[in-house]
Enzyme design. Structure first.
Site, PDB file in Angstrom:
ATOM      1  N   ILE A 140      61.551 -86.303  70.367  1.00 18.43           N
ATOM      2  CA  ILE A 140      61.916 -85.122  71.152  1.00 18.43           C
ATOM      3  C   ILE A 140      63.418 -85.089  71.388  1.00 18.43           C
ATOM      4  O   ILE A 140      64.061 -84.039  71.253  1.00 18.43           O
ATOM      5  CB  ILE A 140      61.142 -85.086  72.476  1.00 18.43           C
ATOM      6  N   THR A 143      62.285 -83.616  80.832  1.00 17.24           N
ATOM      7  CA  THR A 143      61.042 -83.203  80.185  1.00 17.24           C
ATOM      8  C   THR A 143      60.250 -84.422  79.733  1.00 17.24           C
ATOM      9  O   THR A 143      59.324 -84.304  78.930  1.00 17.24           O
ATOM     10  CB  THR A 143      61.315 -82.292  78.966  1.00 17.24           C
ATOM     11  N   ARG A 147      58.902 -87.817  81.881  1.00 13.67           N
ATOM     12  CA  ARG A 147      57.864 -88.037  82.868  1.00 13.67           C
ATOM     13  C   ARG A 147      58.490 -87.989  84.256  1.00 13.67           C
ATOM     14  O   ARG A 147      59.613 -88.462  84.476  1.00 13.67           O
ATOM     15  CB  ARG A 147      57.152 -89.381  82.654  1.00 13.67           C
ATOM     16  N   HIS A 195      55.059 -78.243  83.887  1.00  4.95           N
ATOM     17  CA  HIS A 195      54.701 -79.113  82.762  1.00  4.95           C
ATOM     18  C   HIS A 195      54.211 -78.293  81.562  1.00  4.95           C
ATOM     19  O   HIS A 195      53.083 -78.457  81.083  1.00  4.95           O
ATOM     20  CB  HIS A 195      53.633 -80.127  83.185  1.00  4.95           C
ATOM     21  N   GLY A 225      64.047 -90.759  70.928  1.00  2.00           N
ATOM     22  CA  GLY A 225      62.894 -90.644  70.048  1.00  2.00           C
ATOM     23  C   GLY A 225      62.828 -89.259  69.416  1.00  2.00           C
ATOM     24  O   GLY A 225      63.832 -88.558  69.297  1.00  2.00           O
ATOM     25  N   GLU A 264      51.710 -84.353  90.141  1.00  5.89           N
ATOM     26  CA  GLU A 264      51.305 -83.085  89.529  1.00  5.89           C
ATOM     27  C   GLU A 264      49.804 -82.906  89.710  1.00  5.89           C
ATOM     28  O   GLU A 264      49.055 -83.881  89.637  1.00  5.89           O
ATOM     29  CB  GLU A 264      51.663 -83.083  88.041  1.00  5.89           C
TER      30      GLU A 264
END
Length: 334
Positions: free
Chosen positions: A165, A240, A242, A291, A163, A271
């Protein structure tokens, strides 16, 4: 005689310390109630905050489930995430209630890609270990065998997901002279940056594997023991996307056994991670960040601004600019 002033729609915001002026702009148009605590609201506290609201602006880490939607009540029309990821939202429950859910694509791809590239460099070149040794006063005589990493230039980069990113990472990798290949569940054809390969082939042939897929039932744990075993012992894994996409226990085992050279994580399964003795933080061949993929002033402000514009559009009866993929841009009831 004029009647009482019209009631302004109520908008709940799950934080106060949000960059940019998006929330302040909402407050000029709506009755905004924001969480004022110094820590994130607990589920019960967030449920109390959202009662009677028509719009809700939250972060990607805020759980939006059926209970929260019901706590908001029947007037809720839009949930706007200041986040690209939306795995903490029960999208089906929102759809059942006719609530629009939006996110923030397009504004954070380049910023997150910068961090993915940084993790590749840090992990592959063992830069954190060198910095830690320097801080401990261990920079002694020059040694040819000290802190030897692996080259990034000339390496093959495999992108899981292709996608916005991932394509931004591919552009950066080209500048480092890397060969780029990708795998996407819905085949994305070759382009000037990258070529499509089957999943197993990507794992076997890549020197660096970078994860850029959302967390879904299909992708949960997709990088586990079997997948790590396919990778080269000289390979680097970066995530980077999930945290739940990568099996952290399997990753730690592979690193400790020398079955993988290194890894870099900006996202983790649970997290935040606050225990200094967490084995994930102690592994010397693993670079971990809290994150921060989108953490620049401009990008975080743009995320909040887009979330605010989504709220504003829906409450004014217009389609949301960025609804979740495949979901309505207007609420079922107006």
């Amino acid at each position: 005689m004029s009647g009482p002033p019209a009631r302004r729609p109520r908008v709940a915001v799950s934080r106060t310390a949000l960059p940019g002026g998006g929330v302040e702009r909402l407050a000029t148009r709506f009755d905004v109630t924001a969480w004022t605590g110094t820590r994130p609201p607990a589920p019960a506290e967030l449920a109390g905050l959202v009662q009677g609201c028509e719009g809700l602006l939250v972060l990607g880490s805020d759980r939006v489930d059926a209970a929260l939607l019901d706590a908001a009540g029947p007037d809720l029309r839009v949930v706007a995430l200041a986040s690209m990821g939306y795995d903490a939202v029960d999208v089906a429950a929102a759809a059942e209630r006719g609530v629009v859910v939006t996110h923030t694509p397009d504004v954070l791809a380049d910023t997150t890609a910068d961090v993915a590239m940084a993790l590749i460099l840090m992990a592959r070149r063992r830069l954190p270990a060198a910095m830690d040794a320097l801080r401990r006063g261990e920079w002694g005589a020059f040694r040819m065998d000290a802190f030897l990493g692996l080259d990034v230039h000339g390496a093959t980069l495999g992108l899981i997901g292709y996608g916005q990113i991932a394509r931004a990472v591919a552009r950066r990798a080209a500048g480092f002279g890397m060969r780029v290949q990708h795998h996407h569940p819905r085949r994305r054809e070759d382009d000037e940056l990258s070529r499509w390969v089957p999943f197993d082939e990507l794992l076997r042939t890549s020197d660096v594997v970078s994860v850029h897929t959302p967390l879904t039932e299909e992708t949960k744990g997709m990088i586990g023991t079997a997948e790590l075993a396919l990778m080269k012992p000289t390979a680097t894994l970066v995530n980077t996307g999930r945290g739940g996409v990568v099996d952290e226990e399997a990753l730690l085992t592979a690193l400790r056994r020398g079955e993988l050279h290194s890894a870099g994580l900006d996202v983790m399964t649970d997290e935040p991670r606050t225990d200094p003795s967490d084995p994930l933080l102690a592994e010397p061949h693993l670079v971990v960040l809290p994150h921060v993929g989108s953490a620049t002033e401009a990008t975080r402000a743009a995320m909040v601004d887009l979330a605010a514009r989504n709220v504003e559009a829906v409450l004014h009866g217009h389609p949301a600019p960025t609804p979740l993929p495949g979901t309505p841009s207007l609420p079922r009831r107006m």
